[in-house]
Design a protein around this motif. Sequence first.
Motif, mmCIF file in Angstrom:
data_model
loop_
_atom_site.group_PDB
_atom_site.id
_atom_site.type_symbol
_atom_site.label_atom_id
_atom_site.label_comp_id
_atom_site.label_asym_id
_atom_site.label_seq_id
_atom_site.Cartn_x
_atom_site.Cartn_y
_atom_site.Cartn_z
ATOM 1 N N HIS A 252 7.996 5.178 -45.379
ATOM 2 C CA HIS A 252 6.731 5.672 -44.828
ATOM 3 C C HIS A 252 6.174 4.636 -43.861
ATOM 4 O O HIS A 252 6.316 3.433 -44.076
ATOM 5 N N ARG A 253 5.552 5.126 -42.795
ATOM 6 C CA ARG A 253 4.836 4.257 -41.855
ATOM 7 C C ARG A 253 3.417 4.781 -41.729
ATOM 8 O O ARG A 253 3.218 5.960 -41.456
ATOM 9 N N LEU A 254 2.465 3.886 -41.908
ATOM 10 C CA LEU A 254 1.056 4.234 -41.740
ATOM 11 C C LEU A 254 0.535 3.487 -40.519
ATOM 12 O O LEU A 254 0.218 2.296 -40.593
ATOM 13 N N PRO A 255 0.445 4.171 -39.361
ATOM 14 C CA PRO A 255 -0.075 3.492 -38.171
ATOM 15 C C PRO A 255 -1.584 3.265 -38.289
ATOM 16 O O PRO A 255 -2.303 4.105 -38.821
ATOM 17 N N MET A 256 -2.032 2.135 -37.800
ATOM 18 C CA MET A 256 -3.463 1.858 -37.755
ATOM 19 C C MET A 256 -4.061 2.651 -36.593
ATOM 20 O O MET A 256 -3.352 3.043 -35.670
#
Length: 129
Positions: free
Chosen positions: A61-65
């Motif tokens: 998973h990637r959570l972009p700011m």
Amino acid sequence: MPTKCGNCGPGYSTPLEAMKGPREEIVYLPCIYRNTGTEAPDYLATVDVDPKSPQYCQVIHRLPMPNLKDELHHSGWNACSSCFGDGTKSRTKLVLPSLISSRIYVVDVGSEPRAPKLHKACLPPLPAQ
């Protein structure tokens, strides 16, 4: 992510006790783009580190700011190891400070540990006029 053992609070009483605990299954890594030429927000990567998992050693998973040029730096929990023994505490939020922007992001890792979500963004104060 440390496990919560019954009603004793987050973490472990000592590093040695932590080594006796269960193996981590996922880890969170702040990923930055500073000086790469990429114009994209930094992100929090969730990595599967369970050797029995088919996704072992993969970013799951990637959570972009929400902003550019933050330079995420380190991270911390909403409840530290000194809370050991306090059943009212739990590690459900990850705190991500930014060096360049001075923003602080609070990420909810408790609701869906494998797919964290942004809980809150704390903005720096405006400069004095």
